[in-house]
Write an enzyme that holds these catalytic residues in place. Structure first.
Site, PDB file in Angstrom:
ATOM      1  N   GLU A 151       0.809  -1.138  -0.179  1.00  0.00           N
ATOM      2  CA  GLU A 151       0.230   0.025   0.056  1.00  0.00           C
ATOM      3  C   GLU A 151       0.879   1.133   0.026  1.00  0.00           C
ATOM      4  OE1 GLU A 151      -2.785   0.199   3.283  1.00  0.00           O
ATOM      5  OE2 GLU A 151      -3.758   2.060   2.441  1.00  0.00           O
ATOM      6  N   GLU A 201      -5.707  -2.936  12.615  1.00  0.00           N
ATOM      7  CA  GLU A 201      -5.289  -3.716  11.665  1.00  0.00           C
ATOM      8  C   GLU A 201      -6.269  -5.060  11.294  1.00  0.00           C
ATOM      9  OE1 GLU A 201      -3.516  -2.216   9.600  1.00  0.00           O
ATOM     10  OE2 GLU A 201      -2.506  -1.077  11.001  1.00  0.00           O
ATOM     11  N   HIS A 209      -9.644  -3.753   9.756  1.00  0.00           N
ATOM     12  CA  HIS A 209      -9.574  -3.645   8.484  1.00  0.00           C
ATOM     13  C   HIS A 209      -9.929  -4.650   7.729  1.00  0.00           C
ATOM     14  CE1 HIS A 209      -7.873   0.355   7.674  1.00  0.00           C
ATOM     15  NE2 HIS A 209      -6.671   0.135   8.095  1.00  0.00           N
TER      16      HIS A 209
HETATM   17  N1  B3K Z   1      -2.892   0.931   5.684  1.00  0.00           N
HETATM   18  C1  B3K Z   1      -1.685   1.181   6.278  1.00  0.00           C
HETATM   19  C2  B3K Z   1      -1.022   2.371   5.820  1.00  0.00           C
HETATM   20  C3  B3K Z   1      -0.367   2.286   4.630  1.00  0.00           C
HETATM   21  C4  B3K Z   1       0.483   3.277   4.412  1.00  0.00           C
HETATM   22  C5  B3K Z   1       1.015   3.225   2.828  1.00  0.00           C
HETATM   23  N2  B3K Z   1       2.301   4.343   2.847  1.00  0.00           N
HETATM   24  C6  B3K Z   1      -1.993   0.936   7.850  1.00  0.00           C
HETATM   25  C7  B3K Z   1      -3.289   1.405   8.285  1.00  0.00           C
HETATM   26  O1  B3K Z   1      -3.554   2.348   8.256  1.00  0.00           O
HETATM   27  O2  B3K Z   1      -3.682   0.577   8.951  1.00  0.00           O
HETATM   28 ZN    ZN Z   2      -5.476   1.787   8.790  1.00  0.00          ZN
END
Ligand code: B3K
Ligand code: ZN
Length: 878
Positions: free
Chosen positions: A127, A303, A306
């Site tokens: 990401e 996390e 998500h």
């Molecule tokens: N989604 C990732 C963050 C990614 C950052 C990329 N530069 C962590 C989070 O927000 O859970």
């Molecule tokens: Zn996040």
């Protein structure tokens, strides 16, 4: 600033559905020492919803193309074209299988994006746009595909070889180990992950609400395995909470977490295979502070959450980033509030918003929760997207109330499962379920800047009416000169002499607490049957991310501090009182009366500390931090702000010595163990210690030394170290403590980071010189983001006093460091820049020096990341 010509701007308005889709993705990784061969087999089809083109443009960067074939037919050089960012294949059929092999060099990858090496292991970070550094692909979140991954390495090279989903087979052929993974859930490439290394594993199980067994695994280096128990417990709590609160159940049979040392941020939610910065997963009472424990719990939950808010339902494009981040931060913050103290969690969140997000919103990088454009998406993983985004979801949850909000999220998850959607889709669900018109509310997604709410009141004793007039104003931000009035939910209560009053509006009794929907530029609310002059308690629990201006009298603040039933409001009233004292002193005005009230109320609270939540009281002792104080000025003088704040701290310590000492000593026994109560006691006790060390007295230094050497946990040991290092009169004691701390903990990398950080953030002395020396220290590693944060970011962000030294040398130092780091790791370099971007908010002598540092940085060859921030910062008019 050579990135300029090569740096196109990506705009939301230009969004087009993808021309091709990838039904299946089959990847084979052959890991060799020094290089990795990646071959892909992609089943590609034309998107029926898109316009016809004959050419397929795949993303790809820094790849060495070895072969290319369509449906087994090798392509000739005339069939395709390779550019620095793309592979364009001409005249492709409607449906075909693309075979592609590339070679990449993970060992040389210092940007920590794509496939890279950290302490001998291989891991990925994709990401937002890192997958294109692994192979050619449609690397955009609205292309979702079913992934199969084969990892091949020399037999015995790695004990652990992981990818997303389920492991189909693990075999050895001809001296090579071949591990085959399959993820049944379609996902965008940014959620892909691969790990190979020699790792130990902590295992557990979780039974989901429908009775399925899930294998839980946390992988780390063998030496750290015992530090994973807390993360495991947190994970199980999070899984249960998400079932109970959102009805969300885990979907795969296995959930894996891998801890890595070198990581650009906290953690990453890859499907079924989360990758974590060691700092957000490892925890042990001997080596981890209470605050770090709470962070581990919060990040593990974030996390995990998500998996639904981000993975099952993902973002259509990166402008919608807050769709998953704002929602997931709101979810993790409610989880933490449920697990610990709700008031304290709210205080922590609001503190962050005020001192960092409000500042971002007033600066050159200000952007809406759903930005309109970007040069580099990595620059938009910001407090605005995350924390303000979470506040926007919180407002929606409050507007709907718990029952309708849950129905709306159920609808959102079921309607969009397996899809890539927009913030608007989310709001639409809220609208459909509640039947409310949220069109004005949507401005929270498109308008940047922190709204101001100016409130005045009037009591008419004859008519027994009390009226509140609220006037809103949204400041201009880059690219948005004119703003429309917003929908601001203001939770409030009125206090009379006997406590809260019933609120009667238009003859209707609304109870003792209401939410006013402020939608017009100016609005007056009239409360009836008010028999005495009331006192308002405004924006309770911080019901909207706005700045409130209301002229409280000192006695009113005092009353709110002591009596408000909302813990957050008590803290907030204390912040207001402290701010009044500090602002008057900063402006050179008499502040004795205000200071006396502050001392009186603090004395009252400390004397009766046992009567209230110790964690809340701990926060109430904190003076507003310098960045927040600076943000209250059009042009702040950092030197005055630091001086006045230090003086007040010293004055409070001197006046309240007896109460502070008594509190410190009495709490000794309750501050033992890991319970919430013990943590709260430690946090209060350690705050009192910091105050006591403001006083030049060997007795207090002795207390700190004693606490340092006898501490049974890191919270107390580190708090004592910090109190000594940051106290101006404790130089000798501090040096001894620093030495022995390093001696004791030199083999624990995360603790060494704290040792760096405490020195870099010391508010007195020639810290710049010491920071330069720390950069040469044997334990420093310029390639490790945690080390850079512990030294350079700690100095620039947590040492307001020394960073804003009038010489401007620290500004120049930061610019030089960033230029060097940018060569290796642009994402980290760009993040380090933040403190310089606010130059226009400081008095001229500082502003000029900060601007000069930015200009000297702009002379270098810059990455897209740093270029975007430097150029936007320099364009900002005075
Ligand atoms: N989604 C990732 C963050 C990614 C950052 C990329 N530069 C962590 C989070 O927000 O859970
Ligand atoms: Zn996040």
């Amino acid at each position: 600033m050579s990135a300029s010509t090569a740096t196109p701007v990506t705009r939301l308005a230009d969004y087009r559905a993808p021309e091709f889709l990838i039904e299946k993705t089959h990847l084979t990784f052959e890991l060799h020492e020094g290089y990795t061969d990646v071959s892909s087999r992609l089943t590609i089809v034309r998107n029926p919803k898109s316009t016809k083109t004959n050419d397929l443009a795949l993303h790809g960067e820094q790849l060495e193309l070895h072969s290319l074939a369509i449906d087994e037919r090798s392509l000739d050089s005339g069939d395709y074209q390779v550019t620095p960012q793309n592979l364009i294949i001409h005249n492709v059929p409607e449906r075909f299988v693309l075979h592609c092999s590339v070679r990449i060099y993970p060992e040389k990858n210092t940007a920590l994006e794509g496939l890279y090496c950290s302490s001998g292991m291989y891991c990925t970070q994709c990401e937002a746009e890192g997958f294109r550094k692994i192979t050619y692909y449609l690397d955009r979140p609205d292309v979702m595909s079913e992934f199969e991954t084969v990892i091949i390495a020399r037999e015995g090279a790695f004990s652990t070889m992981l990818s997303n989903g389920n492991c189909l087979s693990d075999t050895v052929h001809d001296g090579k180990r071949v591990v085959h993974w399959h993820d049944p859930f379609k996902k965008p490439s940014y959620l892909f992950a691969l790990v190979a290394g020699n790792l130990a594993c902590l295992e557990d199980h979780f039974t989901t609400q429908s009775g399925r067994d899930v294998l839980l695994q946390i992988y780390t280096e063998a030496k750290d395995r015992e530090k994973c128990h807390f993360a495991m417990q947190s994970l199980k709590k999070a899984m249960r909470w998400d079932e109970e609160t959102y009805g969300r159940e885990y979907d795969l049979d296995r959930f894996m977490i891998v801890a890595v040392d070198d990581f650009n941020m906290g953690a990453m939610e890859n499907k079924g295979l989360n990758i974590f910065n060691t700092s957000c997963v490892l925890a042990h009472p001997a080596s981890t502070t209470d605050a770090a424990f709470q962070r581990v719990e919060g990040v593990i939950a974030h996390e995990y959450f998500h998996n639904w808010s981000g993975n099952r339902v993902t973002c259509r494009d990166w402008f919608q980033l807050s769709l998953k981040e704002g929602l997931t931060v709101y979810r993790d913050s409610e989880f933490s509030a449920d697990m610990n103290s709700r008031a304290v969690k709210r205080i922590e969140d609001v503190n962050l918003l005020r001192s960092v997000q409000f500042v971002e919103d007033a600066g050159p990088m200000a952007h809406p929760v759903r930005p309109d454009s970007y040069m580099e998406i990595s620059n938009f993983y910001t407090v605005t997207i995350y924390e303000k985004g979470a506040e926007v979801v919180r407002m929606l949850a409050n507007i709907l109330g718990p029952k309708l909000y849950r129905q709306a999220t159920d609808l959102y998850f079921s309607r969009f499962d397996g899809q890539a959607v927009t913030c608007d889709d989310f709001v639409q669900c809220m609208e459909e379920i509640s039947g409310r018109d949220l069109s004005q509310f949507r401005l929270w997604y498109s308008q940047a800047g922190t709204p101001e709410l100016h409130i005045s009141d009037h009591y008419d004793a004859d008519r027994q009416q009390y009226s509140l007039t609220l006037r809103q104003y949204v400041p201009a931000t880059p690219g948005q000169a004119e703003k429309k009035p917003m929908h601001i939910p203001v939770k409030m209560a009125l206090y009379g002499n006997q406590g809260t009053l019933n609120l009667v509006i238009n003859g209707q009794n609304k109870g003792t607490e209401i939410v006013l929907d402020i939608c017009q530029e100016q609005q007056t609310i009239v409360f009836e049957q008010v028999v005495e002059q009331p006192m308002p308690s405004l924006l309770r629990s911080f019901s909207a991310p706005v700045r409130v201006f209301y002229d409280y009298q000192l006695d009113q603040l005092q009353k709110l501090i002591l009596l408000d039933s909302d813990g957050f409001c008590r803290w907030d009233a204390m912040q207001s009182l402290m701010r009044i004292v500090l602002s008057k002193a900063i402006d050179g005005k008499g502040h004795q009366a205000e200071q006396m009230v502050l001392i009186k109320v603090l004395r009252q609270l400390l004397a009766d500390y046992a009567a209230m939540d110790a964690a809340l009281l701990a926060y109430m002792l904190d003076l507003p931090n310098e960045p927040y104080l600076a943000s209250l000025y059009e042009k702040a003088n950092p030197v005055t702000i630091s001086r006045v704040r230090t003086q007040l701290q010293h004055e409070l310590a001197t006046q309240l010595q007896t109460e502070l000492l008594n509190c410190y000593q009495s709490l000794q026994n309750s501050a033992i163990g890991l319970s919430a109560q013990a943590m709260a006691a430690r946090s209060l006790r350690n705050r009192t210690l910091v105050y006591l060390l403001q006083i030049d007295d060997a007795r207090y230094r002795g207390l700190a030394q004693q606490q340092f050497s006898q501490a049974e946990n890191m919270t107390d040991q580190f708090a004592a170290l910090r109190a000594l290092v940051h106290a101006e009169h404790a130089h000798t004691e501090a040096q001894t403590a620093l030495q022995s701390f390093y001696q004791q903990w030199q083999h624990e990398s995360l603790v060494v980071n704290m040792w760096f950080q405490v020195q870099a953030s010391r508010p007195w002395g020639d810290v710049l010189q010491e920071v330069r020396e720390l950069l040469q220290h044997e334990a420093f590693d310029a390639r490790n983001p945690n080390k850079l944060r512990a030294v350079i970011a700690a100095f620039a962000n947590q040492n307001f006093t020394r960073f804003h030294d009038s010489s401007g040398n620290a500004y120049q130092f930061l610019a030089e460091q960033i230029a060097g780091i940018d060569q290796r790791n642009p994402q980290i370099a760009s993040r380090l820049l933040t403190p310089l971007t606010h130059w226009h908010r400081f008095v001229d002598e500082h502003a000029c020096l900060m601007r000069k540092a930015l200009e000297s940085l702009s002379q270098h060859e810059l990455s897209k990341d740093v270029y975007e921030v430097v150029s936007k910062s320099l364009n900002k008019a005075h």
